[in-house]
Design a protein around this motif. Structure first.
Motif, PDB file in Angstrom:
ATOM      1  N   VAL A  19       0.965  -0.912   2.184  1.00 47.41           N
ATOM      2  CA  VAL A  19       2.226  -0.758   2.929  1.00 47.41           C
ATOM      3  C   VAL A  19       2.021   0.308   4.016  1.00 47.41           C
ATOM      4  N   TYR A  61      16.146  -0.412  -2.679  1.00 44.53           N
ATOM      5  CA  TYR A  61      14.705  -0.653  -2.610  1.00 44.53           C
ATOM      6  C   TYR A  61      13.978   0.243  -3.626  1.00 44.53           C
ATOM      7  N   HIS A  75       5.786  -8.835  -2.789  1.00 43.14           N
ATOM      8  CA  HIS A  75       7.043  -8.159  -3.154  1.00 43.14           C
ATOM      9  C   HIS A  75       8.049  -8.392  -2.013  1.00 43.14           C
ATOM     10  N   SER A  97       4.424  -8.831   1.584  1.00 44.43           N
ATOM     11  CA  SER A  97       5.786  -8.402   1.228  1.00 44.43           C
ATOM     12  C   SER A  97       6.765  -8.250   2.394  1.00 44.43           C
ATOM     13  N   PRO A  98       6.958  -9.279   3.187  1.00 43.48           N
ATOM     14  CA  PRO A  98       7.899  -9.147   4.313  1.00 43.48           C
ATOM     15  C   PRO A  98       9.349  -9.189   3.837  1.00 43.48           C
ATOM     16  N   ASN A  99      10.227  -8.719   4.699  1.00 37.60           N
ATOM     17  CA  ASN A  99      11.647  -8.862   4.402  1.00 37.60           C
ATOM     18  C   ASN A  99      12.059 -10.233   4.881  1.00 37.60           C
ATOM     19  N   ARG A 112       5.179  -4.337 -14.015  1.00 38.92           N
ATOM     20  CA  ARG A 112       3.790  -4.734 -13.762  1.00 38.92           C
ATOM     21  C   ARG A 112       2.835  -4.033 -14.728  1.00 38.92           C
ATOM     22  N   HIS A 114       8.254   7.483   0.797  1.00 37.79           N
ATOM     23  CA  HIS A 114       8.769   6.624  -0.276  1.00 37.79           C
ATOM     24  C   HIS A 114       7.800   6.585  -1.452  1.00 37.79           C
ATOM     25  N   PHE A 115       6.500   6.409  -1.151  1.00 35.21           N
ATOM     26  CA  PHE A 115       5.547   6.288  -2.254  1.00 35.21           C
ATOM     27  C   PHE A 115       5.255   7.626  -2.924  1.00 35.21           C
ATOM     28  N   GLY A 126      11.010  -8.752   0.449  1.00 33.11           N
ATOM     29  CA  GLY A 126      12.303  -8.073   0.584  1.00 33.11           C
ATOM     30  C   GLY A 126      13.395  -9.142   0.584  1.00 33.11           C
ATOM     31  N   GLN A 129       6.005   4.475   5.201  1.00 29.32           N
ATOM     32  CA  GLN A 129       6.574   4.609   3.855  1.00 29.32           C
ATOM     33  C   GLN A 129       5.836   5.631   2.992  1.00 29.32           C
ATOM     34  N   ASP A 135      11.718  -0.685  -6.877  1.00 29.10           N
ATOM     35  CA  ASP A 135      10.295  -0.350  -6.937  1.00 29.10           C
ATOM     36  C   ASP A 135       9.929   0.334  -8.262  1.00 29.10           C
ATOM     37  N   TYR A 168      -0.637  -0.496  -3.383  1.00 31.16           N
ATOM     38  CA  TYR A 168       0.477  -0.892  -2.544  1.00 31.16           C
ATOM     39  C   TYR A 168      -0.014  -0.860  -1.101  1.00 31.16           C
ATOM     40  N   ASP A 199      -0.258  -5.323  -4.167  1.00 33.50           N
ATOM     41  CA  ASP A 199       1.053  -5.658  -3.598  1.00 33.50           C
ATOM     42  C   ASP A 199       0.846  -5.689  -2.086  1.00 33.50           C
ATOM     43  N   HIS A 238       3.583  -7.513  10.376  1.00 29.79           N
ATOM     44  CA  HIS A 238       3.183  -7.751   8.988  1.00 29.79           C
ATOM     45  C   HIS A 238       1.759  -8.267   8.863  1.00 29.79           C
TER      46      HIS A 238
HETATM   47  N1  ARG Z   1       9.418  -5.253   2.192  1.00 28.45           N
HETATM   48  C1  ARG Z   1       8.850  -4.005   2.579  1.00 28.45           C
HETATM   49  C2  ARG Z   1       8.681  -3.961   4.098  1.00 28.45           C
HETATM   50  O1  ARG Z   1       8.584  -4.992   4.732  1.00 28.45           O
HETATM   51  C3  ARG Z   1       7.493  -3.759   1.965  1.00 28.45           C
HETATM   52  C4  ARG Z   1       7.447  -3.789   0.464  1.00 28.45           C
HETATM   53  C5  ARG Z   1       6.191  -3.196  -0.067  1.00 28.45           C
HETATM   54  N2  ARG Z   1       6.063  -3.208  -1.485  1.00 28.45           N
HETATM   55  C6  ARG Z   1       6.709  -2.429  -2.326  1.00 28.45           C
HETATM   56  N3  ARG Z   1       6.511  -2.595  -3.627  1.00 28.45           N
HETATM   57  N4  ARG Z   1       7.530  -1.500  -1.925  1.00 28.45           N
HETATM   58  O2  ARG Z   1       8.653  -2.889   4.651  1.00 28.45           O
END
Ligand code: ARG
Length: 565
Positions: free
Chosen positions: A331, A307, A158, A121-123, A318, A338-339, A160, A335, A311, A329, A118, A132
Motif C-alpha cells: 500500500v 477502514y 482487500h 485493493s482498489p476502492n 487472516r 495508518h499502518f 474498498g 498510508q 483492517d 500490505y 494484500d 493503482h
Molecule cells: N483500498 C485502499 C486504497 O485504495 C487500500 C487497501 C489496502 N489494504 C488494506 N488492508 N488496508 O487506498
C-alpha cells in the motif's frame, strides 16, 4: 551456499572470529570484472581487529590462499577481492542452469510457511486508475517471487467495497442516475456520478450529510441501501475481474472490506476487553499518545465503522485462518501512519505475530503536470494505459515485422509487459511521474528490451536446431563478454532472494536489464554458430542459459516472454 563462497568463507574464517554465515552475508559483487568475482568488505572487522578496514584488507590479502576454485586474493581499499577460476565458475553456473531449467533461482527455504499478500485493493464504485498500478504490479511480483522460494502464498484483494463513498454514490444515483445507463458502462457511469456529486457538494453542503446518512443506513442493513450497494459492487467487481484477467493478475481471495462486517462487533469487544477503547466526543478511539501516535478512530459518533476497524478485523481473521509467517500490505506511503497505528493497536491487543506484518510502501504516482484526483475526474484509467501500450506494440510489429507469427499474443505480452516493467524497474519508494510519452517509449531500459533480448536468444537456439548439452569444454569460454554473462547468471538466485527479503522486485528488473546488456554484448562480439564445433557447443549452452534466466525473471515480474518478436 555455492562452492566458491564456501571456499572464500574458509579463507576468511581462518583469520578472523566471524562465523561462516556472517562472512557469507557480507559478500558482494565487485564493481568491475578486473577486481574479481566476489568482494568482502572489511568494515565489520574494524572494531574487533582495531585497525582500519583498509589495513585489515591488506593483512587478509597477505594471508589469503588461492585454492581449487579461487585464483587470486587481493586487497583494494577496504575490500578483499577474490578472483575465481573462470572455467570452474562457468562450469558450476551453466551446469546448474542446465540441470534445474526453469527451477534455477528457486529454492525451498519457504517450504511449510505461508505469506499473505494484500495488494491492488482498489476502492470500487470508481474505476481502477493508473495510481493503482504500483500496488498491483509490486504485489503480484512479490507473490511470484515468494512462490519461487517455496512459500505458500495467499493473495488477497482487500477491495474498498464499504465506507462513506457508497453513501456518496447512492445519493448521486438516486438524484441523477438511471439503471439503464448504469448497466451500459457501469464503472464510467459511477465515476461520472461521483464527480458530479463532489462538484455539487461544493455549493450544497447538505449533500455530504445525506451521503453519511445513507452509509449509516447501509450499515444498519436498510433494504434499499443494501440493494443499491450490491448492484454497484457486483457491476464493479465483474468489470474489475475482466481487467485483471486481461493483464494476467490473480488473487486467491477477493475479500473486500465488507467481508469483515460481521466480525466487527467481536473485534470491538476484544479491544474493549483489553481496555483499549476510549470515548471521545461520542466516538470510540484507541488513544496512542503514549506511543507518540495520533488516536486511532474505531467508530464514529454516528455509529459508523471505519477502514481502520475493518483492517483490525481483517488482520485477526487472516492470522486465525492462515497462521501466516509473514503478511505484507502493499500500500502507498500515504498510508504509513495508518499502518503504524494498525500495527501498534494489534500489538496492544497482544498479537505478538504483528512483528511478522510489514507495510510494503511505495512512492506516489503523479502526473507530470498537475495532480491526480478521482474526485475531479482527473484520472488515467489503468485499462486504457495497457490498451494503448498494446496498440502501439501492434503498430510497431506491423511496421517492422508484419509476418510475425502469433502477432496478437506478442503485442499483448509486450504491451502489458512494457507497462508493468516500467513500474517495477524503479525502487518502490521513489515517487514516479506518469507521462504518456514515457510509458509508450520502448527504447532504452525497458521491458520490451529485455523481452527482445530473450527472443533473440530463442532465435539463435532455433537456428542451431540441435539439442543443447552440458558436457562442453568450459575453458573455451574465455572472452571477457562471456565471463561477464556468467558472473551475472551466477547472481540470479541471490537476486531473487534479496528481492524477497527487501520486498523489492526492482532488483530483479535491474538484474534483467544488466543481463540483457551483457548478453547482447556477448551476442555482438562472440560468434556463436561458427566453424569450431566445440566452441559452438559451449556458447550455445550459454545462449540456452541466458534464455532460461531471462524467461524466469520476466515470469517473476508477471510478464510474458515471447519466443519471437
Ligand atoms: N483500498 C485502499 C486504497 O485504495 C487500500 C487497501 C489496502 N489494504 C488494506 N488492508 N488496508 O487506498
Amino acid at each position: 551456499m555455492n562452492p566458491f563462497i564456501e571456499e572464500i568463507v574458509k579463507n576468511i574464517a581462518a583469520h578472523t572470529d566471524l562465523s561462516g554465515e556472517e562472512i557469507a552475508g557480507q559478500i558482494a559483487l565487485p564493481p568491475n570484472p578486473e577486481m574479481g568475482e566476489y568482494a568482502f568488505p572489511c568494515f565489520v572487522l574494524a572494531k574487533t581487529m582495531r585497525k582500519s578496514p583498509a589495513a585489515i584488507a591488506a593483512e587478509l590479502a597477505g594471508k589469503g590462499k588461492p585454492g581449487s576454485l579461487i585464483r587470486t586474493v587481493r586487497n583494494a581499499g577496504p575490500y578483499l577481492n577474490f578472483e575465481v577460476k573462470r572455467d570452474r565458475l562457468a562450469a558450476f553456473v551453466l551446469e546448474e542452469i542446465y540441470e534445474k531449467g526453469t527451477h534455477y533461482g528457486t529454492s525451498d527455504e519457504g517450504s511449510g510457511k505461508t505469506v499473505v499478500i494484500d495488494y491492488s485493493s482498489p476502492n470500487i464504485a470508481k474505476p481502477i486508475g493508473i495510481h493503482h498500478l504500483r500496488t498491483t504490479a509490486i504485489g503480484h511480483a512479490l507473490y511470484r517471487i515468494h512462490e519461487a522460494l517455496g512459500y505458500r502464498c495467499v493473495g488477497i484483494n482487500h477491495l474498498g467495497d464499504w465506507g462513506t463513498q457508497f453513501g456518496t454514490v447512492i445519493v448521486a444515483y438516486k438524484r441523477w442516475g438511471n439503471e439503464e445507463a448504469l448497466k451500459q458502462a457501469p464503472i464510467h457511469y459511477l465515476l461520472d456520478l461521483y464527480v458530479k456529486f463532489h462538484r455539487e457538494a461544493e455549493t450544497n453542503p447538505t449533500l455530504a450529510d445525506e451521503a453519511r446518512g445513507w452509509f449509516v443506513k447501509l450499515e444498519h442493513g436498510d433494504e434499499e441501501a443494501v440493494r443499491l450497494w450490491r448492484l454497484f459492487r457486483d457491476l464493479s467487481l465483474t468489470e474489475l475481474k475482466r481487467i485483471y484477467e486481461k493483464i494476467g493478475i490473480r488473487f486467491d481471495h477477493y475479500w473486500g472490506e465488507s467481508f469483515y462486517n460481521e466480525m466487527l462487533d467481536d473485534t470491538i469487544a476484544a479491544m474493549e476487553a483489553k481496555g483499549l477503547l476510549k470515548k471521545s466526543e461520542g466516538a470510540l478511539i484507541v488513544d496512542l499518545a503514549e506511543h507518540d501516535l495520533p488516536a486511532y478512530l474505531i467508530r464514529k459518533s454516528d455509529g459508523a465503522t471505519l477502514y481502520q476497524t475493518r483492517d483490525i478485523a481483517a488482520a485477526l481473521y487472516r492470522h486465525k485462518r492462515f497462521g501466516f509467517s509473514k503478511m505484507l500490505y502493499v500500500v502507498g506511503a500515504q498510508q504509513n501512519l495508518h499502518f503504524q497505528q494498525l500495527f501498534k493497536v494489534l500489538e496492544l491487543m497482544g498479537c505478538d505475530w504483528v512483528e511478522n506484518c510489514a507495510h510494503v510502501n511505495f512512492g506516489t504516482m503523479r502526473f507530470k503536470k498537475g495532480r491526480m484526483s478521482t474526485r475531479e475526474g482527473k484520472i488515467v484509467f489503468l485499462e486504457e494505459v495497457f490498451e494503448r501500450a498494446v496498440a502501439l506494440t501492434q503498430a510497431i510489429i506491423e511496421q517492422k515485422n508484419p509476418d510475425l507469427k502469433h502477432k496478437e499474443e506478442v503485442a499483448h505480452d509486450v504491451g502489458i509487459g512494457a507497462v508493468l516493467f516500467a513500474d517495477l524497474s524503479t525502487r518502490r519508494i521513489k515517487d514516479v511521474a506518469f507521462d504518456w510519452d514515457e510509458v509508450l517509449n520502448f527504447d532504452g531500459e525497458t521491458g520490451p528490451y529485455v523481452q527482445y533480448t530473450h527472443a533473440r536468444f530463442c532465435s539463435m537456439l532455433r537456428k542451431y536446431g540441435k539439442p543443447v548439452h552440458a558436457d562442453v569444454n568450459f575453458s573455451l569460454l574465455k572472452a571477457r563478454e562471456e565471463l561477464a554473462v556468467v558472473r551475472l547468471l551466477e547472481r540470479f538466485p541471490s537476486t531473487v532472494r534479496a528481492a524477497a527479503e527487501s520486498y523489492e522486485p526492482s532488483l530483479i528488473a535491474r538484474f534483467l536489464l544488466d543481463l540483457s546488456t551483457e548478453a547482447n554484448r556477448f551476442y555482438n562480439s562472440c560468434r556463436v554458430l561458427g566453424e569450431d564445433e566445440a566452441v559452438t557447443k559451449a556458447r550455445i549452452l550459454m545462449v540456452a542459459s541466458v534464455r532460461t534466466v531471462l524467461a524466469k525473471g520476466l515470469y517473476l515480474l508477471g510478464m510474458g516472454a515471447p519466443e519471437e518478436m
